[in-house]
Enzyme design. Structure first.
Site, PDB file in Angstrom:
ATOM      1  N   LYS A  77      -0.950 -18.321  -1.602  1.00  0.00           N
ATOM      2  CA  LYS A  77      -0.026 -17.033  -2.796  1.00  0.00           C
ATOM      3  C   LYS A  77       1.098 -17.304  -3.603  1.00  0.00           C
ATOM      4  O   LYS A  77       2.051 -17.376  -2.748  1.00  0.00           O
ATOM      5  CB  LYS A  77      -0.564 -15.567  -2.408  1.00  0.00           C
ATOM      6  N   SER A 151      -4.422  -8.748  -4.889  1.00  0.00           N
ATOM      7  CA  SER A 151      -4.384  -9.698  -5.779  1.00  0.00           C
ATOM      8  C   SER A 151      -4.116 -11.097  -5.709  1.00  0.00           C
ATOM      9  O   SER A 151      -4.062 -11.852  -6.746  1.00  0.00           O
ATOM     10  CB  SER A 151      -2.349  -9.213  -5.979  1.00  0.00           C
ATOM     11  N   SER A 175      -5.249  -6.430  -0.804  1.00  0.00           N
ATOM     12  CA  SER A 175      -5.074  -7.767  -2.144  1.00  0.00           C
ATOM     13  C   SER A 175      -6.157  -8.390  -1.777  1.00  0.00           C
ATOM     14  O   SER A 175      -6.457  -9.420  -2.183  1.00  0.00           O
ATOM     15  CB  SER A 175      -3.740  -8.162  -2.008  1.00  0.00           C
TER      16      SER A 175
END
Length: 456
Positions: A77, A151, A175
Protein backbone atom coordinates in the site's frame (compact mmCIF):
# COMPACT_ATOMS: atom_id res chain seq x y z
CA UNK A 1 -0.38 -17.00 -12.10
CA UNK A 2 -3.98 -15.80 -11.87
CA UNK A 3 -5.67 -16.86 -8.63
CA UNK A 4 -2.84 -19.25 -7.66
CA UNK A 5 -2.59 -19.89 -3.97
CA UNK A 6 0.43 -18.48 -2.19
CA UNK A 7 0.86 -21.86 -0.51
CA UNK A 8 0.96 -23.61 -3.91
CA UNK A 9 3.41 -21.08 -5.30
CA UNK A 10 5.66 -21.57 -2.28
CA UNK A 11 5.62 -25.33 -2.73
CA UNK A 12 6.38 -25.03 -6.45
CA UNK A 13 9.44 -22.89 -5.70
CA UNK A 14 10.64 -25.21 -2.95
CA UNK A 15 10.31 -28.30 -5.16
CA UNK A 16 11.87 -26.65 -8.21
CA UNK A 17 8.76 -26.94 -10.39
CA UNK A 18 8.99 -23.19 -10.87
CA UNK A 19 11.69 -20.59 -10.36
CA UNK A 20 11.33 -17.12 -8.83
CA UNK A 21 12.34 -15.54 -12.15
CA UNK A 22 9.61 -17.45 -13.97
CA UNK A 23 7.07 -16.46 -11.34
CA UNK A 24 7.92 -12.75 -11.49
CA UNK A 25 7.79 -12.87 -15.29
CA UNK A 26 4.26 -14.26 -15.02
CA UNK A 27 3.35 -11.44 -12.65
CA UNK A 28 4.49 -8.79 -15.11
CA UNK A 29 2.78 -10.50 -18.01
CA UNK A 30 -0.49 -10.35 -16.09
CA UNK A 31 0.03 -6.73 -15.02
CA UNK A 32 0.79 -5.73 -18.62
CA UNK A 33 -2.52 -7.24 -19.71
CA UNK A 34 -4.52 -5.48 -16.98
CA UNK A 35 -6.44 -2.48 -18.31
CA UNK A 36 -6.83 -1.07 -14.81
CA UNK A 37 -3.13 -1.26 -13.88
CA UNK A 38 -2.70 2.54 -13.63
CA UNK A 39 -5.64 2.76 -11.24
CA UNK A 40 -4.28 -0.11 -9.14
CA UNK A 41 -0.56 0.66 -8.95
CA UNK A 42 0.81 4.11 -8.17
CA UNK A 43 4.35 2.76 -8.56
CA UNK A 44 5.49 -0.26 -10.56
CA UNK A 45 8.82 -1.84 -9.63
CA UNK A 46 9.48 -4.20 -12.51
CA UNK A 47 13.24 -3.81 -12.81
CA UNK A 48 13.83 -4.11 -9.06
CA UNK A 49 11.49 -7.09 -8.72
CA UNK A 50 13.19 -8.96 -11.57
CA UNK A 51 16.59 -8.33 -9.99
CA UNK A 52 15.37 -9.61 -6.63
CA UNK A 53 13.84 -12.65 -8.32
CA UNK A 54 17.28 -13.49 -9.74
CA UNK A 55 18.80 -13.27 -6.26
CA UNK A 56 16.05 -15.55 -4.95
CA UNK A 57 16.70 -17.98 -7.80
CA UNK A 58 20.34 -18.35 -6.73
CA UNK A 59 19.33 -18.84 -3.09
CA UNK A 60 17.05 -21.71 -4.07
CA UNK A 61 19.70 -23.18 -6.35
CA UNK A 62 22.16 -23.19 -3.46
CA UNK A 63 19.54 -24.71 -1.14
CA UNK A 64 19.35 -21.62 1.10
CA UNK A 65 15.98 -19.89 0.67
CA UNK A 66 15.34 -17.29 3.35
CA UNK A 67 11.90 -18.66 4.27
CA UNK A 68 8.86 -20.35 2.68
CA UNK A 69 8.02 -16.86 1.36
CA UNK A 70 11.28 -16.46 -0.56
CA UNK A 71 10.62 -15.46 -4.16
CA UNK A 72 6.90 -14.78 -3.69
CA UNK A 73 5.40 -11.51 -4.97
CA UNK A 74 3.59 -8.95 -2.85
CA UNK A 75 2.09 -5.50 -3.40
CA UNK A 76 2.53 -2.72 -0.83
CA UNK A 77 0.00 0.00 0.00
CA UNK A 78 1.35 3.40 -0.98
CA UNK A 79 1.25 4.87 2.50
CA UNK A 80 4.31 2.76 3.38
CA UNK A 81 7.87 3.70 2.50
CA UNK A 82 9.87 1.61 0.05
CA UNK A 83 13.48 2.69 -0.25
CA UNK A 84 14.15 4.61 -3.45
CA UNK A 85 10.50 5.35 -4.24
CA UNK A 86 8.17 8.21 -3.26
CA UNK A 87 5.22 7.58 -0.95
CA UNK A 88 2.10 9.22 -2.37
CA UNK A 89 -0.39 8.38 0.41
CA UNK A 90 -3.04 8.65 -2.30
CA UNK A 91 -2.14 12.27 -3.16
CA UNK A 92 -0.63 13.83 -6.26
CA UNK A 93 1.69 16.14 -4.33
CA UNK A 94 5.33 15.51 -5.16
CA UNK A 95 7.31 13.49 -2.64
CA UNK A 96 11.00 12.68 -2.36
CA UNK A 97 12.03 9.03 -2.69
CA UNK A 98 12.15 7.34 0.71
CA UNK A 99 15.62 6.83 2.17
CA UNK A 100 14.54 3.74 4.12
CA UNK A 101 11.81 1.14 3.76
CA UNK A 102 9.10 0.76 6.37
CA UNK A 103 10.02 -1.80 8.99
CA UNK A 104 7.21 -4.18 8.00
CA UNK A 105 8.40 -4.02 4.37
CA UNK A 106 11.95 -4.79 5.51
CA UNK A 107 10.67 -7.79 7.48
CA UNK A 108 8.94 -9.19 4.41
CA UNK A 109 11.98 -8.58 2.21
CA UNK A 110 14.21 -10.26 4.80
CA UNK A 111 11.93 -13.30 4.39
CA UNK A 112 12.58 -13.12 0.64
CA UNK A 113 9.28 -11.63 -0.54
CA UNK A 114 9.49 -9.52 -3.69
CA UNK A 115 7.69 -6.19 -3.83
CA UNK A 116 6.30 -5.66 -7.34
CA UNK A 117 4.71 -2.28 -6.75
CA UNK A 118 2.90 0.18 -4.52
CA UNK A 119 -0.88 0.23 -4.64
CA UNK A 120 -3.42 3.02 -4.86
CA UNK A 121 -5.56 4.00 -1.87
CA UNK A 122 -8.13 6.48 -0.66
CA UNK A 123 -6.62 9.91 -0.06
CA UNK A 124 -4.50 9.80 3.14
CA UNK A 125 -6.16 6.41 3.84
CA UNK A 126 -9.16 8.26 5.26
CA UNK A 127 -12.27 6.72 3.71
CA UNK A 128 -13.86 3.28 3.51
CA UNK A 129 -15.09 3.58 -0.08
CA UNK A 130 -11.76 3.39 -1.92
CA UNK A 131 -12.43 6.32 -4.26
CA UNK A 132 -9.38 8.27 -5.47
CA UNK A 133 -9.84 11.34 -7.72
CA UNK A 134 -6.11 11.72 -8.42
CA UNK A 135 -5.07 8.29 -9.71
CA UNK A 136 -8.52 6.97 -10.57
CA UNK A 137 -10.47 4.47 -8.49
CA UNK A 138 -9.33 0.82 -8.52
CA UNK A 139 -11.99 -1.56 -9.79
CA UNK A 140 -14.27 -3.62 -7.64
CA UNK A 141 -13.25 -7.08 -8.86
CA UNK A 142 -16.72 -8.57 -8.32
CA UNK A 143 -18.88 -5.81 -9.79
CA UNK A 144 -17.18 -3.06 -11.80
CA UNK A 145 -20.08 -0.66 -11.22
CA UNK A 146 -19.49 -0.67 -7.45
CA UNK A 147 -16.89 1.01 -5.27
CA UNK A 148 -13.97 -1.27 -4.32
CA UNK A 149 -13.91 -0.41 -0.62
CA UNK A 150 -11.01 1.31 1.07
CA UNK A 151 -8.75 2.58 1.95
CA UNK A 152 -6.66 -0.41 0.76
CA UNK A 153 -8.48 -0.37 -2.56
CA UNK A 154 -5.52 -0.96 -4.86
CA UNK A 155 -4.30 -3.90 -2.80
CA UNK A 156 -7.74 -5.51 -2.91
CA UNK A 157 -7.94 -5.04 -6.68
CA UNK A 158 -4.45 -6.45 -7.23
CA UNK A 159 -5.31 -9.58 -5.24
CA UNK A 160 -8.85 -9.90 -6.56
CA UNK A 161 -7.65 -9.76 -10.18
CA UNK A 162 -4.89 -12.29 -9.53
CA UNK A 163 -2.03 -9.86 -10.19
CA UNK A 164 -0.45 -10.78 -6.85
CA UNK A 165 -1.43 -13.47 -4.34
CA UNK A 166 -1.15 -11.20 -1.31
CA UNK A 167 -1.10 -7.47 -0.52
CA UNK A 168 0.08 -5.51 2.51
CA UNK A 169 -2.13 -2.73 3.83
CA UNK A 170 -3.18 -0.71 6.84
CA UNK A 171 -6.46 -0.63 8.73
CA UNK A 172 -7.58 2.23 10.97
CA UNK A 173 -11.33 1.74 10.89
CA UNK A 174 -11.85 -1.03 8.35
CA UNK A 175 -9.42 -0.17 5.56
CA UNK A 176 -8.44 -3.81 4.94
CA UNK A 177 -11.61 -5.61 5.97
CA UNK A 178 -14.11 -3.49 4.04
CA UNK A 179 -12.38 -3.98 0.65
CA UNK A 180 -11.86 -7.63 1.57
CA UNK A 181 -15.60 -8.04 2.09
CA UNK A 182 -16.59 -6.17 -1.06
CA UNK A 183 -14.11 -8.09 -3.25
CA UNK A 184 -14.80 -11.55 -1.75
CA UNK A 185 -11.34 -11.75 -0.17
CA UNK A 186 -9.84 -12.63 3.18
CA UNK A 187 -8.37 -9.73 5.11
CA UNK A 188 -6.71 -9.52 8.50
CA UNK A 189 -6.19 -6.53 10.76
CA UNK A 190 -3.55 -7.28 13.38
CA UNK A 191 -3.56 -5.92 16.90
CA UNK A 192 -2.33 -2.33 17.01
CA UNK A 193 1.45 -2.32 17.52
CA UNK A 194 1.79 -6.00 16.60
CA UNK A 195 4.27 -4.61 14.06
CA UNK A 196 6.31 -1.44 14.11
CA UNK A 197 4.71 1.50 12.33
CA UNK A 198 8.08 3.00 11.41
CA UNK A 199 7.94 4.11 7.80
CA UNK A 200 4.13 3.99 7.64
CA UNK A 201 2.42 7.35 7.16
CA UNK A 202 0.31 7.81 10.30
CA UNK A 203 -3.40 8.54 10.13
CA UNK A 204 -4.39 7.71 13.72
CA UNK A 205 -1.60 6.28 15.91
CA UNK A 206 -4.22 5.25 18.47
CA UNK A 207 -6.02 3.04 15.95
CA UNK A 208 -3.70 2.32 13.00
CA UNK A 209 -2.96 -1.37 12.41
CA UNK A 210 -1.14 -3.38 9.76
CA UNK A 211 -2.60 -6.33 7.88
CA UNK A 212 -2.88 -8.33 4.67
CA UNK A 213 -5.35 -9.33 1.94
CA UNK A 214 -5.43 -12.66 0.10
CA UNK A 215 -7.87 -14.90 -1.75
CA UNK A 216 -7.30 -17.83 0.61
CA UNK A 217 -7.11 -18.18 4.38
CA UNK A 218 -4.11 -20.54 4.20
CA UNK A 219 -2.19 -17.86 2.31
CA UNK A 220 -2.64 -15.34 5.12
CA UNK A 221 -1.67 -18.06 7.59
CA UNK A 222 1.53 -18.78 5.64
CA UNK A 223 2.59 -15.13 5.82
CA UNK A 224 1.68 -14.98 9.50
CA UNK A 225 3.67 -18.12 10.32
CA UNK A 226 6.77 -16.76 8.57
CA UNK A 227 6.50 -13.43 10.37
CA UNK A 228 5.92 -15.21 13.67
CA UNK A 229 9.01 -17.38 13.14
CA UNK A 230 11.09 -14.23 12.78
CA UNK A 231 9.46 -12.41 15.72
CA UNK A 232 8.76 -14.20 18.99
CA UNK A 233 6.96 -11.31 20.67
CA UNK A 234 3.45 -12.49 19.79
CA UNK A 235 1.42 -15.33 21.25
CA UNK A 236 2.42 -18.33 19.11
CA UNK A 237 0.05 -20.85 20.60
CA UNK A 238 -2.73 -22.08 18.30
CA UNK A 239 -6.15 -22.45 19.83
CA UNK A 240 -7.31 -25.99 20.55
CA UNK A 241 -10.47 -24.79 22.28
CA UNK A 242 -13.87 -25.68 20.79
CA UNK A 243 -15.56 -23.08 18.63
CA UNK A 244 -17.56 -20.99 21.08
CA UNK A 245 -18.91 -17.98 19.25
CA UNK A 246 -20.14 -14.75 20.83
CA UNK A 247 -22.51 -12.72 18.66
CA UNK A 248 -23.42 -9.23 19.86
CA UNK A 249 -27.19 -8.80 19.81
CA UNK A 250 -27.17 -5.19 18.63
CA UNK A 251 -25.18 -2.35 16.99
CA UNK A 252 -23.68 -4.49 14.20
CA UNK A 253 -27.12 -4.98 12.66
CA UNK A 254 -28.26 -1.36 12.79
CA UNK A 255 -29.10 -0.34 9.25
CA UNK A 256 -28.11 -3.70 7.79
CA UNK A 257 -29.70 -4.68 4.48
CA UNK A 258 -32.52 -7.24 4.95
CA UNK A 259 -30.73 -9.75 2.70
CA UNK A 260 -27.54 -9.63 4.76
CA UNK A 261 -29.46 -9.88 8.02
CA UNK A 262 -31.42 -12.89 6.77
CA UNK A 263 -28.26 -14.60 5.52
CA UNK A 264 -26.39 -13.98 8.78
CA UNK A 265 -29.24 -15.28 10.92
CA UNK A 266 -29.66 -18.38 8.77
CA UNK A 267 -25.93 -19.07 8.65
CA UNK A 268 -25.44 -18.79 12.41
CA UNK A 269 -28.48 -21.00 12.98
CA UNK A 270 -26.97 -23.66 10.72
CA UNK A 271 -23.58 -23.29 12.41
CA UNK A 272 -25.24 -24.13 15.72
CA UNK A 273 -26.89 -27.14 14.10
CA UNK A 274 -23.44 -28.22 12.89
CA UNK A 275 -22.15 -28.26 16.47
CA UNK A 276 -20.82 -24.78 17.22
CA UNK A 277 -21.74 -23.14 20.49
CA UNK A 278 -23.38 -19.84 19.53
CA UNK A 279 -24.09 -17.26 22.23
CA UNK A 280 -26.07 -14.11 21.46
CA UNK A 281 -25.63 -11.49 24.11
CA UNK A 282 -26.02 -7.79 24.71
CA UNK A 283 -22.55 -6.27 25.10
CA UNK A 284 -22.79 -3.00 27.05
CA UNK A 285 -19.18 -2.14 26.16
CA UNK A 286 -20.23 -1.62 22.54
CA UNK A 287 -22.84 0.90 23.62
CA UNK A 288 -20.28 2.52 25.92
CA UNK A 289 -17.85 3.11 23.05
CA UNK A 290 -20.65 4.52 20.90
CA UNK A 291 -21.51 6.92 23.72
CA UNK A 292 -17.86 7.99 24.01
CA UNK A 293 -17.70 8.77 20.29
CA UNK A 294 -20.96 10.68 20.49
CA UNK A 295 -19.82 12.69 23.50
CA UNK A 296 -16.17 13.40 22.65
CA UNK A 297 -15.75 12.64 18.94
CA UNK A 298 -13.79 9.90 17.21
CA UNK A 299 -10.04 9.89 17.99
CA UNK A 300 -9.25 9.10 14.35
CA UNK A 301 -10.68 12.45 13.25
CA UNK A 302 -8.69 14.38 15.84
CA UNK A 303 -5.43 12.58 15.02
CA UNK A 304 -5.94 12.81 11.25
CA UNK A 305 -6.45 16.57 11.51
CA UNK A 306 -3.32 16.84 13.65
CA UNK A 307 -1.27 14.80 11.16
CA UNK A 308 -2.45 16.65 8.04
CA UNK A 309 -3.19 20.25 9.11
CA UNK A 310 -1.98 21.78 5.86
CA UNK A 311 -4.43 19.74 3.80
CA UNK A 312 -7.60 20.87 5.56
CA UNK A 313 -7.87 24.16 3.69
CA UNK A 314 -5.95 23.11 0.57
CA UNK A 315 -8.58 23.10 -2.18
CA UNK A 316 -6.17 21.45 -4.63
CA UNK A 317 -4.78 18.84 -2.26
CA UNK A 318 -7.85 16.86 -1.19
CA UNK A 319 -11.31 16.08 -2.45
CA UNK A 320 -14.14 17.86 -0.65
CA UNK A 321 -15.32 14.63 0.97
CA UNK A 322 -12.00 14.00 2.71
CA UNK A 323 -11.23 17.62 3.56
CA UNK A 324 -14.63 17.86 5.28
CA UNK A 325 -13.71 14.86 7.44
CA UNK A 326 -10.43 16.52 8.40
CA UNK A 327 -12.22 19.75 9.25
CA UNK A 328 -14.59 17.84 11.53
CA UNK A 329 -11.61 16.31 13.28
CA UNK A 330 -10.04 19.72 13.79
CA UNK A 331 -13.16 20.77 15.71
CA UNK A 332 -12.49 18.16 18.42
CA UNK A 333 -10.87 19.77 21.44
CA UNK A 334 -7.67 18.44 23.01
CA UNK A 335 -9.43 17.67 26.28
CA UNK A 336 -12.20 15.78 24.48
CA UNK A 337 -9.68 13.65 22.62
CA UNK A 338 -7.86 12.82 25.85
CA UNK A 339 -11.10 11.89 27.61
CA UNK A 340 -12.08 9.70 24.66
CA UNK A 341 -8.91 7.63 24.56
CA UNK A 342 -8.87 7.22 28.34
CA UNK A 343 -12.48 6.00 28.35
CA UNK A 344 -11.87 3.68 25.41
CA UNK A 345 -8.81 2.17 27.11
CA UNK A 346 -10.94 1.34 30.16
CA UNK A 347 -13.66 -0.19 27.98
CA UNK A 348 -11.05 -2.28 26.14
CA UNK A 349 -9.91 -3.77 29.42
CA UNK A 350 -13.44 -4.65 30.49
CA UNK A 351 -14.22 -6.26 27.14
CA UNK A 352 -11.41 -8.81 27.50
CA UNK A 353 -13.40 -10.68 30.15
CA UNK A 354 -15.65 -12.13 27.43
CA UNK A 355 -12.74 -14.18 26.11
CA UNK A 356 -12.60 -16.12 29.37
CA UNK A 357 -15.80 -17.82 28.22
CA UNK A 358 -15.75 -17.64 24.41
CA UNK A 359 -13.17 -18.27 21.71
CA UNK A 360 -14.16 -15.51 19.32
CA UNK A 361 -16.59 -12.69 18.54
CA UNK A 362 -18.50 -13.00 15.28
CA UNK A 363 -20.33 -10.28 13.34
CA UNK A 364 -21.04 -9.40 9.72
CA UNK A 365 -18.08 -7.47 8.30
CA UNK A 366 -20.19 -4.89 6.45
CA UNK A 367 -23.83 -3.81 6.45
CA UNK A 368 -24.63 -4.23 2.77
CA UNK A 369 -23.32 -4.60 -0.76
CA UNK A 370 -21.09 -1.73 -1.91
CA UNK A 371 -22.76 1.37 -3.34
CA UNK A 372 -22.34 2.28 -6.98
CA UNK A 373 -19.25 4.27 -7.88
CA UNK A 374 -21.36 6.80 -9.78
CA UNK A 375 -23.61 7.52 -6.80
CA UNK A 376 -20.76 8.47 -4.46
CA UNK A 377 -18.86 10.42 -7.10
CA UNK A 378 -21.81 12.62 -8.03
CA UNK A 379 -23.40 13.40 -4.67
CA UNK A 380 -21.43 14.46 -1.59
CA UNK A 381 -24.23 13.60 0.85
CA UNK A 382 -24.42 10.07 -0.58
CA UNK A 383 -20.64 9.76 -0.29
CA UNK A 384 -20.67 10.76 3.36
CA UNK A 385 -23.59 8.50 4.21
CA UNK A 386 -22.14 5.48 2.42
CA UNK A 387 -18.68 6.07 3.87
CA UNK A 388 -20.10 6.00 7.40
CA UNK A 389 -21.95 2.77 6.59
CA UNK A 390 -18.86 1.17 5.06
CA UNK A 391 -16.96 1.47 8.35
CA UNK A 392 -19.83 1.10 10.83
CA UNK A 393 -19.05 -2.47 11.85
CA UNK A 394 -15.33 -2.66 11.20
CA UNK A 395 -14.28 0.41 13.19
CA UNK A 396 -15.55 -1.06 16.45
CA UNK A 397 -12.78 -3.68 16.45
CA UNK A 398 -10.11 -1.02 15.95
CA UNK A 399 -11.58 0.83 18.89
CA UNK A 400 -11.54 -2.40 20.94
CA UNK A 401 -8.01 -3.20 19.66
CA UNK A 402 -8.88 -6.78 18.71
CA UNK A 403 -7.14 -8.69 15.92
CA UNK A 404 -9.87 -9.28 13.37
CA UNK A 405 -10.22 -11.32 10.21
CA UNK A 406 -12.77 -10.82 7.42
CA UNK A 407 -13.89 -14.07 5.80
CA UNK A 408 -16.00 -14.34 2.62
CA UNK A 409 -19.01 -16.63 2.70
CA UNK A 410 -19.17 -19.07 -0.25
CA UNK A 411 -21.75 -18.21 -2.88
CA UNK A 412 -22.68 -14.94 -1.17
CA UNK A 413 -21.05 -12.05 -2.98
CA UNK A 414 -19.92 -9.14 -0.78
CA UNK A 415 -21.26 -10.97 2.32
CA UNK A 416 -18.45 -11.51 4.81
CA UNK A 417 -18.00 -12.67 8.39
CA UNK A 418 -15.80 -10.85 10.90
CA UNK A 419 -14.03 -12.96 13.53
CA UNK A 420 -12.11 -11.41 16.45
CA UNK A 421 -10.03 -12.71 19.34
CA UNK A 422 -8.18 -11.15 22.27
CA UNK A 423 -5.26 -8.78 21.53
CA UNK A 424 -1.97 -10.27 20.29
CA UNK A 425 -3.53 -13.70 19.78
CA UNK A 426 -3.32 -13.77 15.99
CA UNK A 427 -2.19 -17.41 15.97
CA UNK A 428 -5.33 -18.36 17.88
CA UNK A 429 -7.34 -16.17 15.50
CA UNK A 430 -6.14 -18.23 12.53
CA UNK A 431 -6.95 -21.46 14.37
CA UNK A 432 -10.48 -20.29 15.08
CA UNK A 433 -10.91 -18.95 11.54
CA UNK A 434 -9.94 -22.30 10.04
CA UNK A 435 -12.50 -24.05 12.24
CA UNK A 436 -15.11 -21.51 11.23
CA UNK A 437 -14.26 -21.86 7.55
CA UNK A 438 -14.65 -25.64 7.74
CA UNK A 439 -17.91 -25.25 9.64
CA UNK A 440 -19.58 -22.81 7.25
CA UNK A 441 -18.57 -24.91 4.25
CA UNK A 442 -20.94 -27.58 5.62
CA UNK A 443 -23.87 -25.21 6.13
CA UNK A 444 -26.70 -25.65 3.59
CA UNK A 445 -26.94 -21.91 2.96
CA UNK A 446 -23.44 -21.86 1.48
CA UNK A 447 -24.30 -24.69 -0.91
CA UNK A 448 -27.06 -22.77 -2.70
CA UNK A 449 -26.30 -21.68 -6.28
CA UNK A 450 -25.45 -17.98 -6.32
CA UNK A 451 -27.61 -15.41 -8.06
CA UNK A 452 -24.60 -13.37 -9.15
CA UNK A 453 -20.78 -13.38 -9.02
CA UNK A 454 -19.25 -15.83 -6.57
CA UNK A 455 -16.19 -15.87 -4.39
CA UNK A 456 -14.26 -17.67 -7.08
Amino acid sequence: MEHNRLTDLSESLCTGLRTPTELISEVWTNIARCEARKRIFTVEMEADSRKKAEASFFRYRSGKPLSPLDGLPIAIKDNMDVRGYPTSNGLKTAAEPASHSAEIVLKLEQLGMIVVGKTNLSEIAFTGLGVNPHYGTPPNTVDAAKVPGGSTSGGAAAVGLGLVPVALGTDTGGSIRTPAAWNNLYGIKYTQNAFSSRGVTPLSPFLDAIGFLARHLDDLALVDAALQASDKTRDAEPSDSPLTILIPSHYFFDGMSPDFKEDFDQLTKEMAQQGATVIRQNLPEIDAIARVLGQYGNPVGYEAAANFPALIDDENGLSRAVSDRLASGRAIRDASYQHAIEEIDRIRTRFLAYFDEVSCVLTPTVLSVPPSLTSVQTDLATYQQENARSLHNTRMFNLLNLPTLAMPVPNKSHFSLSISTRPFSETALFSQAKKLEALISQCPITQKPPNGPTNG
